[in-house]
Scaffold this motif. Structure first.
Motif, PDB file in Angstrom:
ATOM      1  N   VAL A  44       0.545  -1.081   0.005  1.00 23.22           N
ATOM      2  CA  VAL A  44       0.046   0.109   0.057  1.00 23.22           C
ATOM      3  C   VAL A  44       0.808   1.093   0.002  1.00 23.22           C
ATOM      4  CG1 VAL A  44      -1.538   1.396   1.520  1.00 23.22           C
ATOM      5  CG2 VAL A  44      -2.086  -0.937   1.183  1.00 23.22           C
ATOM      6  N   LEU A  45       1.909   1.296   0.755  1.00 23.54           N
ATOM      7  CA  LEU A  45       2.756   2.562   1.062  1.00 23.54           C
ATOM      8  C   LEU A  45       3.529   2.761  -0.343  1.00 23.54           C
ATOM      9  CD1 LEU A  45       2.011   2.628   3.757  1.00 23.54           C
ATOM     10  CD2 LEU A  45       4.459   2.642   4.371  1.00 23.54           C
ATOM     11  N   LYS A  46       3.939   1.590  -1.185  1.00 24.04           N
ATOM     12  CA  LYS A  46       4.610   1.437  -2.318  1.00 24.04           C
ATOM     13  C   LYS A  46       3.826   2.081  -3.521  1.00 24.04           C
ATOM     14  CE  LYS A  46       5.638  -2.113  -4.392  1.00 24.04           C
ATOM     15  NZ  LYS A  46       6.265  -3.515  -4.850  1.00 24.04           N
ATOM     16  N   THR A  47       2.513   1.826  -3.462  1.00 22.44           N
ATOM     17  CA  THR A  47       1.670   2.423  -4.402  1.00 22.44           C
ATOM     18  C   THR A  47       0.750   3.532  -3.881  1.00 22.44           C
ATOM     19  OG1 THR A  47      -0.005   0.740  -3.559  1.00 22.44           O
ATOM     20  CG2 THR A  47       1.459  -0.034  -5.254  1.00 22.44           C
ATOM     21  N   LEU A  48       1.173   4.282  -2.896  1.00 22.84           N
ATOM     22  CA  LEU A  48       0.338   5.554  -2.633  1.00 22.84           C
ATOM     23  C   LEU A  48       0.245   6.480  -3.683  1.00 22.84           C
ATOM     24  CD1 LEU A  48       1.638   6.359   0.782  1.00 22.84           C
ATOM     25  CD2 LEU A  48      -0.433   5.399   0.369  1.00 22.84           C
ATOM     26  N   PRO A  49      -0.884   6.971  -4.068  1.00 25.74           N
ATOM     27  CA  PRO A  49      -1.536   7.999  -4.957  1.00 25.74           C
ATOM     28  C   PRO A  49      -0.794   9.402  -4.786  1.00 25.74           C
ATOM     29  CG  PRO A  49      -3.181   7.796  -3.453  1.00 25.74           C
ATOM     30  CD  PRO A  49      -2.111   6.861  -3.066  1.00 25.74           C
ATOM     31  N   ALA A  50      -0.172   9.966  -5.940  1.00 25.97           N
ATOM     32  CA  ALA A  50       0.478  11.349  -5.574  1.00 25.97           C
ATOM     33  C   ALA A  50      -0.572  12.087  -4.742  1.00 25.97           C
ATOM     34  CB  ALA A  50       0.693  11.970  -6.769  1.00 25.97           C
ATOM     35  N   GLY A  51      -0.045  12.999  -4.056  1.00 23.43           N
ATOM     36  CA  GLY A  51      -0.911  13.983  -3.352  1.00 23.43           C
ATOM     37  C   GLY A  51      -1.376  13.481  -1.969  1.00 23.43           C
ATOM     38  N   HIS A  52      -1.106  12.112  -1.781  1.00 22.23           N
ATOM     39  CA  HIS A  52      -1.584  11.611  -0.425  1.00 22.23           C
ATOM     40  C   HIS A  52      -1.087  12.449   0.803  1.00 22.23           C
ATOM     41  CE1 HIS A  52       2.364  10.235   0.817  1.00 22.23           C
ATOM     42  NE2 HIS A  52       2.674   9.707  -0.114  1.00 22.23           N
ATOM     43  N   ARG A  53      -1.761  12.207   1.953  1.00 25.98           N
ATOM     44  CA  ARG A  53      -1.337  13.052   3.187  1.00 25.98           C
ATOM     45  C   ARG A  53      -1.064  12.077   4.067  1.00 25.98           C
ATOM     46  NH1 ARG A  53      -6.039  14.854   3.063  1.00 25.98           N
ATOM     47  NH2 ARG A  53      -6.089  16.225   1.628  1.00 25.98           N
ATOM     48  N   LEU A  54      -0.615  11.116   3.859  1.00 26.49           N
ATOM     49  CA  LEU A  54      -0.274  10.124   4.887  1.00 26.49           C
ATOM     50  C   LEU A  54       1.227  10.196   5.405  1.00 26.49           C
ATOM     51  CD1 LEU A  54      -2.229   7.858   5.138  1.00 26.49           C
ATOM     52  CD2 LEU A  54      -1.270   6.310   4.190  1.00 26.49           C
ATOM     53  N   PRO A  55       1.202   9.986   6.839  1.00 26.01           N
ATOM     54  CA  PRO A  55       2.575   9.913   7.763  1.00 26.01           C
ATOM     55  C   PRO A  55       3.465   8.734   7.414  1.00 26.01           C
ATOM     56  CG  PRO A  55       0.923   9.438   9.229  1.00 26.01           C
ATOM     57  CD  PRO A  55       0.107   9.906   7.743  1.00 26.01           C
ATOM     58  N   TRP A  56       3.551   8.462   5.900  1.00 26.80           N
ATOM     59  CA  TRP A  56       4.360   6.991   5.738  1.00 26.80           C
ATOM     60  C   TRP A  56       5.833   6.940   6.431  1.00 26.80           C
ATOM     61  CZ3 TRP A  56       9.047   7.883   3.423  1.00 26.80           C
ATOM     62  CH2 TRP A  56       9.506   8.999   2.923  1.00 26.80           C
ATOM     63  N   HIS A  57       6.358   8.008   6.725  1.00 26.39           N
ATOM     64  CA  HIS A  57       7.594   8.157   7.223  1.00 26.39           C
ATOM     65  C   HIS A  57       7.690   7.525   8.614  1.00 26.39           C
ATOM     66  CE1 HIS A  57       5.824  11.817   8.426  1.00 26.39           C
ATOM     67  NE2 HIS A  57       6.390  11.931   9.496  1.00 26.39           N
ATOM     68  N   ARG A  58       6.606   7.469   9.404  1.00 23.90           N
ATOM     69  CA  ARG A  58       6.468   6.781  10.786  1.00 23.90           C
ATOM     70  C   ARG A  58       6.381   5.279  10.753  1.00 23.90           C
ATOM     71  NH1 ARG A  58       1.942  11.471  12.326  1.00 23.90           N
ATOM     72  NH2 ARG A  58       3.260  13.181  12.035  1.00 23.90           N
ATOM     73  N   VAL A  59       6.600   4.539   9.654  1.00 29.62           N
ATOM     74  CA  VAL A  59       6.459   3.253   9.436  1.00 29.62           C
ATOM     75  C   VAL A  59       7.562   2.440   9.142  1.00 29.62           C
ATOM     76  CG1 VAL A  59       5.163   1.127   8.468  1.00 29.62           C
ATOM     77  CG2 VAL A  59       4.155   3.475   8.485  1.00 29.62           C
ATOM     78  N   LEU A  60       7.975   1.831   9.881  1.00 28.12           N
ATOM     79  CA  LEU A  60       9.733   1.084  10.014  1.00 28.12           C
ATOM     80  C   LEU A  60       9.259  -0.244  10.293  1.00 28.12           C
ATOM     81  CD1 LEU A  60      11.025   3.660  12.745  1.00 28.12           C
ATOM     82  CD2 LEU A  60      11.326   3.814  10.203  1.00 28.12           C
ATOM     83  N   ARG A  61      10.478  -0.942  10.007  1.00 21.52           N
ATOM     84  CA  ARG A  61      10.714  -2.283   9.852  1.00 21.52           C
ATOM     85  C   ARG A  61      10.600  -2.701  11.567  1.00 21.52           C
ATOM     86  NH1 ARG A  61      15.920  -3.530   6.321  1.00 21.52           N
ATOM     87  NH2 ARG A  61      14.767  -3.740   4.460  1.00 21.52           N
ATOM     88  N   SER A  62      10.158  -3.830  11.991  1.00 21.48           N
ATOM     89  CA  SER A  62      10.246  -4.085  13.196  1.00 21.48           C
ATOM     90  C   SER A  62      11.450  -4.096  14.192  1.00 21.48           C
ATOM     91  CB  SER A  62       9.677  -5.680  13.338  1.00 21.48           C
ATOM     92  OG  SER A  62      10.795  -6.490  12.792  1.00 21.48           O
ATOM     93  N   SER A  63      12.441  -3.932  13.352  1.00 18.31           N
ATOM     94  CA  SER A  63      14.005  -3.880  14.048  1.00 18.31           C
ATOM     95  C   SER A  63      14.011  -2.187  14.263  1.00 18.31           C
ATOM     96  CB  SER A  63      14.905  -4.360  12.984  1.00 18.31           C
ATOM     97  OG  SER A  63      14.889  -3.610  11.810  1.00 18.31           O
ATOM     98  N   GLY A  64      13.357  -1.489  13.901  1.00 22.78           N
ATOM     99  CA  GLY A  64      13.535  -0.080  13.882  1.00 22.78           C
ATOM    100  C   GLY A  64      14.266   0.691  12.813  1.00 22.78           C
ATOM    101  N   HIS A  65      14.603  -0.266  11.736  1.00 26.41           N
ATOM    102  CA  HIS A  65      15.258   0.279  10.738  1.00 26.41           C
ATOM    103  C   HIS A  65      14.303   0.729   9.580  1.00 26.41           C
ATOM    104  CE1 HIS A  65      18.922  -2.304  11.792  1.00 26.41           C
ATOM    105  NE2 HIS A  65      19.522  -1.222  11.611  1.00 26.41           N
ATOM    106  N   ILE A  66      15.161   1.815   8.808  1.00 26.89           N
ATOM    107  CA  ILE A  66      13.999   2.374   7.634  1.00 26.89           C
ATOM    108  C   ILE A  66      14.093   1.232   6.573  1.00 26.89           C
ATOM    109  CG2 ILE A  66      14.376   4.135   5.718  1.00 26.89           C
ATOM    110  CD1 ILE A  66      15.246   6.125   8.027  1.00 26.89           C
ATOM    111  N   ALA A  67      12.972   1.031   5.968  1.00 27.18           N
ATOM    112  CA  ALA A  67      13.278  -0.097   5.272  1.00 27.18           C
ATOM    113  C   ALA A  67      13.334   0.121   3.483  1.00 27.18           C
ATOM    114  CB  ALA A  67      11.575  -0.633   5.009  1.00 27.18           C
ATOM    115  N   LEU A  68      13.364   1.422   3.431  1.00 28.67           N
ATOM    116  CA  LEU A  68      13.723   2.102   2.100  1.00 28.67           C
ATOM    117  C   LEU A  68      15.261   1.650   1.740  1.00 28.67           C
ATOM    118  CD1 LEU A  68      11.590   5.203   1.737  1.00 28.67           C
ATOM    119  CD2 LEU A  68      11.568   3.115   0.469  1.00 28.67           C
TER     120      LEU A  68
END
Length: 118
Positions: A44-68
């Motif tokens: 879902v995050l990978k396919t977010l539509p342009a202009g979305h207002r979601l705080p996607w940056h607050r989602v991390l791997r369970s380890s705490g690492h940035i997934a990107l």
DNA sequence: CATATGACGACAA
DNA sequence: ATTGTCGCCATAT
């Protein structure tokens, strides 16, 4: 439950993460009622539509690492946006024990203190 | 219908 | 800390 509903619930759950707090893909899936749906959250995050207002940056791997991918523009943007709202990011990692979003507590206790780093 | 993919996660070594 | 395996599951091909 159809795919549209699943996507909607995932977006709503992410939208509910408070500023300065983070959640793992698996946690979002659980809260959205989709057990073992971590990969669907990622989709879902990978396919977010342009202009979305979601705080996607607050989602991390369970380890705490940035997934990107480390060093990618998305990685840097996520790291910077987290820091901008007071989250400490060290070597692309966040201390989940400190910043993990706990819905029940965050809503029962008035001010979730983000500054009690161990 | 059969496979391949992947912003994941748990676990072993 | 790192790397690899396996399980998982909606989508894509």
């Amino acid at each position: 439950m159809d795919s549209e509903t699943r996507r909607r619930r995932i977006r709503e759950t992410i939208a509910a993460i408070p500023e300065g707090r983070v959640a793992s893909y698996g946690q979002i899936a659980e809260l959205a009622g989709l057990a073992r749906g971590a990969r669907q959250v990622a989709y879902v995050l990978k396919t977010l539509p342009a202009g979305h207002r979601l705080p996607w940056h607050r989602v991390l791997r369970s380890s705490g690492h940035i997934a990107l991918a480390t060093g990618s523009s998305g990685y840097r943007m996520q790291r910077d946006r987290l820091r901008d709202e007071g989250v400490r990011v060290e070597s692309g990692r966040v201390n989940m024990r400190t910043y993990r979003w706990q819905p029940d507590l965050d809503e029962l206790i008035w001010a979730p203190p983000p500054e009690w780093e161990e």
